[in-house]
Scaffold this motif. Structure first.
Motif, PDB file in Angstrom:
ATOM      1  N   TRP A 116     -16.410 -36.924  43.926  1.00  0.00           N
ATOM      2  CA  TRP A 116     -15.491 -35.806  43.709  1.00  0.00           C
ATOM      3  C   TRP A 116     -15.361 -35.428  42.241  1.00  0.00           C
ATOM      4  N   LEU A 117     -15.523 -36.400  41.345  1.00  0.00           N
ATOM      5  CA  LEU A 117     -15.335 -36.106  39.921  1.00  0.00           C
ATOM      6  C   LEU A 117     -16.388 -35.155  39.374  1.00  0.00           C
ATOM      7  N   THR A 118     -17.482 -34.983  40.111  1.00  0.00           N
ATOM      8  CA  THR A 118     -18.517 -34.060  39.636  1.00  0.00           C
ATOM      9  C   THR A 118     -18.005 -32.624  39.567  1.00  0.00           C
ATOM     10  N   LEU A 119     -16.970 -32.314  40.352  1.00  0.00           N
ATOM     11  CA  LEU A 119     -16.404 -30.964  40.339  1.00  0.00           C
ATOM     12  C   LEU A 119     -15.649 -30.670  39.051  1.00  0.00           C
ATOM     13  N   TRP A 120     -15.318 -31.730  38.298  1.00  0.00           N
ATOM     14  CA  TRP A 120     -14.607 -31.546  37.021  1.00  0.00           C
ATOM     15  C   TRP A 120     -15.523 -31.872  35.842  1.00  0.00           C
ATOM     16  N   ARG A 121     -16.826 -31.774  36.051  1.00  0.00           N
ATOM     17  CA  ARG A 121     -17.786 -32.026  34.982  1.00  0.00           C
ATOM     18  C   ARG A 121     -17.613 -30.990  33.875  1.00  0.00           C
ATOM     19  N   GLY A 122     -17.547 -31.454  32.653  1.00  0.00           N
ATOM     20  CA  GLY A 122     -17.383 -30.540  31.519  1.00  0.00           C
ATOM     21  C   GLY A 122     -15.933 -30.217  31.202  1.00  0.00           C
ATOM     22  N   LEU A 123     -14.985 -30.836  31.930  1.00  0.00           N
ATOM     23  CA  LEU A 123     -13.569 -30.552  31.681  1.00  0.00           C
ATOM     24  C   LEU A 123     -13.120 -31.083  30.318  1.00  0.00           C
ATOM     25  N   GLY A 124     -13.663 -32.229  29.909  1.00  0.00           N
ATOM     26  CA  GLY A 124     -13.267 -32.832  28.636  1.00  0.00           C
ATOM     27  C   GLY A 124     -13.408 -31.897  27.447  1.00  0.00           C
ATOM     28  N   PRO A 125     -14.611 -31.327  27.225  1.00  0.00           N
ATOM     29  CA  PRO A 125     -14.769 -30.390  26.104  1.00  0.00           C
ATOM     30  C   PRO A 125     -13.861 -29.164  26.219  1.00  0.00           C
ATOM     31  N   THR A 126     -13.609 -28.732  27.446  1.00  0.00           N
ATOM     32  CA  THR A 126     -12.716 -27.586  27.639  1.00  0.00           C
ATOM     33  C   THR A 126     -11.308 -27.912  27.171  1.00  0.00           C
ATOM     34  N   LEU A 127     -10.807 -29.089  27.565  1.00  0.00           N
ATOM     35  CA  LEU A 127      -9.460 -29.482  27.168  1.00  0.00           C
ATOM     36  C   LEU A 127      -9.363 -29.733  25.671  1.00  0.00           C
ATOM     37  N   LEU A 128     -10.432 -30.255  25.058  1.00  0.00           N
ATOM     38  CA  LEU A 128     -10.422 -30.510  23.623  1.00  0.00           C
ATOM     39  C   LEU A 128     -10.190 -29.233  22.828  1.00  0.00           C
ATOM     40  N   ARG A 129     -10.683 -28.115  23.340  1.00  0.00           N
ATOM     41  CA  ARG A 129     -10.480 -26.845  22.643  1.00  0.00           C
ATOM     42  C   ARG A 129      -9.211 -26.146  23.104  1.00  0.00           C
ATOM     43  N   ASP A 130      -9.030 -26.058  24.419  1.00  0.00           N
ATOM     44  CA  ASP A 130      -7.986 -25.183  24.954  1.00  0.00           C
ATOM     45  C   ASP A 130      -6.579 -25.739  24.814  1.00  0.00           C
ATOM     46  N   VAL A 131      -6.405 -27.057  24.924  1.00  0.00           N
ATOM     47  CA  VAL A 131      -5.059 -27.626  24.823  1.00  0.00           C
ATOM     48  C   VAL A 131      -4.501 -27.493  23.406  1.00  0.00           C
ATOM     49  N   PRO A 132      -5.236 -27.893  22.343  1.00  0.00           N
ATOM     50  CA  PRO A 132      -4.715 -27.657  20.989  1.00  0.00           C
ATOM     51  C   PRO A 132      -4.517 -26.168  20.688  1.00  0.00           C
ATOM     52  N   PHE A 133      -5.433 -25.323  21.181  1.00  0.00           N
ATOM     53  CA  PHE A 133      -5.293 -23.884  20.969  1.00  0.00           C
ATOM     54  C   PHE A 133      -3.982 -23.392  21.584  1.00  0.00           C
ATOM     55  N   SER A 134      -3.719 -23.806  22.820  1.00  0.00           N
ATOM     56  CA  SER A 134      -2.525 -23.350  23.513  1.00  0.00           C
ATOM     57  C   SER A 134      -1.256 -23.834  22.822  1.00  0.00           C
ATOM     58  N   ALA A 135      -1.240 -25.088  22.403  1.00  0.00           N
ATOM     59  CA  ALA A 135      -0.067 -25.635  21.721  1.00  0.00           C
ATOM     60  C   ALA A 135       0.223 -24.871  20.436  1.00  0.00           C
ATOM     61  N   LEU A 136      -0.813 -24.659  19.619  1.00  0.00           N
ATOM     62  CA  LEU A 136      -0.637 -23.926  18.362  1.00  0.00           C
ATOM     63  C   LEU A 136      -0.261 -22.472  18.609  1.00  0.00           C
ATOM     64  N   TYR A 137      -0.898 -21.874  19.615  1.00  0.00           N
ATOM     65  CA  TYR A 137      -0.654 -20.458  19.891  1.00  0.00           C
ATOM     66  C   TYR A 137       0.805 -20.210  20.255  1.00  0.00           C
TER      67      TYR A 137
END
Length: 342
Positions: free
Chosen positions: A189-210
């Motif tokens: 099942w975890l294959t469906l979330w492949r590539g999530l790590g790099p997405t969160l590394l960018r989007d979570v700090p961006f969202s917090a700062l924004y």
């Protein structure tokens, strides 16, 4: 008697409608800019068969896999452009006006639901956290923005992977369930979330700062202009400023995420397993080795030009929609339950 603030509040459904309207307008305005940018990039460095490039209109990234030197929507290797304005004119003249929005359908299918979840969750979390954090309420945008982005990105990640498979393997939407079953059977099942790590590394700090900078900028602009409530122009300017700051600070994460997305897309196009793909840390180290530290800040101006108007249009439209719903709720006659005292 029900308080005036309760009458002025809006429902989660109204928040969802307001954010949906903002996402659609943002896509309509920003998509042509990125279609032109992709065409200009392609003529300088043509994309060979099997290679990928990332299309992003400020709301959603799309991995495009080239087939025989071509990709279905965004990249069509014909014509020569001498600049942005020349590209606009020639694309409209030779392919028609609608070609400028050739990347719109997948954006509406995926970015709109993701944006609705994101903005609605942010408002709901902000309201709940402000009641609980008391004196630390100034930190609410940081926490609410991070949690809202983490939740929306996690929910949408399986759809993003499936969409990439549909394009790279030229499958129809009718075969969607078969793709899901085969992926889960092969890698779990975890294959469906492949590539999530790099997405969160960018989007979570961006969202917090924004959100932190947006709330601060909005309050400062309201105070400077003597306005009791944020106007459309105030939210537009605050959105552009906060989006620009967040885009610059998180640019290294965006560069790594883009490189990682391209690698994953090319592996899928070649029917290779994702285990052969490089980790986020390896990609970052490779970029620094090849291009130096400045390589992590590649694409500074294009990202700024794209993100700033996208953030400004999205948040100002969203706030305008919420204000319209508040006014509607205020004028609506109260029900007997609202007017009666307990």
């Amino acid at each position: 008697m029900t308080s005036q603030s309760a009458l002025d509040s809006i429902t989660p459904l109204q928040q969802m409608i307001a954010s949906c309207s903002g996402a659609i307008l943002t896509s309509l305005f920003v998509t042509p800019l990125d279609v032109v940018k992709i065409r200009l990039q392609a003529q300088k460095t043509p994309f060979p068969k099997g290679k990928c490039f990332v299309y992003c209109n400020g709301l959603m990234d799309h991995i495009c896999v080239c087939e025989n030197g071509n990709a279905k929507a965004w990249y069509k290797p014909r014509g020569h452009f001498n600049g942005t304005l020349d590209a606009f004119i020639k694309i409209v003249r030779t392919e028609g006006m609608k070609s400028l929005w050739s990347g719109l359908p997948p954006t509406l299918v995926m970015a709109v639901p993701a944006t609705v979840i994101y903005f609605t969750c942010y408002d709901q979390l902000s309201a709940a956290l402000r009641l609980r954090m008391g004196d630390q309420a100034d930190e609410v945008p940081l926490l609410a923005g991070s949690l809202a982005r983490m939740g929306s990105a996690t929910l949408i990640s399986p759809l993003e992977l499936i969409r990439t498979k549909l394009q790279s393997e030229r499958q129809s939407y009718r075969e969607l369930s078969a793709i899901i079953r085969s992926s889960v059977h092969a890698d779990g099942w975890l294959t469906l979330w492949r590539g999530l790590g790099p997405t969160l590394l960018r989007d979570v700090p961006f969202s917090a700062l924004y959100w932190f900078n947006y709330e601060k900028a909005k309050a400062w602009l309201c105070q400077s202009s003597g306005s009791r409530e944020a106007t459309f122009s105030i939210t537009f300017i605050a959105g552009a400023l906060s989006g620009s700051i967040a885009a610059v600070v998180t640019l290294p994460f965006d560069v790594v995420k883009t490189r990682r997305q391209v690698e994953l897309g090319e592996l899928q196009a070649q029917n290779l397993t994702a285990q052969a793909s490089s980790s986020t840390y390896t990609v970052m180290r490779r970029i620094v080795t090849e291009n130096g530290a400045k390589g992590l800040f590649a694409g500074f101006m294009p990202r700024l030009i794209k993100v700033a108007p996208a953030c400004a249009i999205m948040i100002s439209t969203y706030e305008f929609g919420k204000a319209a719903f508040r006014e509607h709720n205020r004028k609506r006659p109260a029900s007997p339950l609202q007017t009666s005292s307990t």
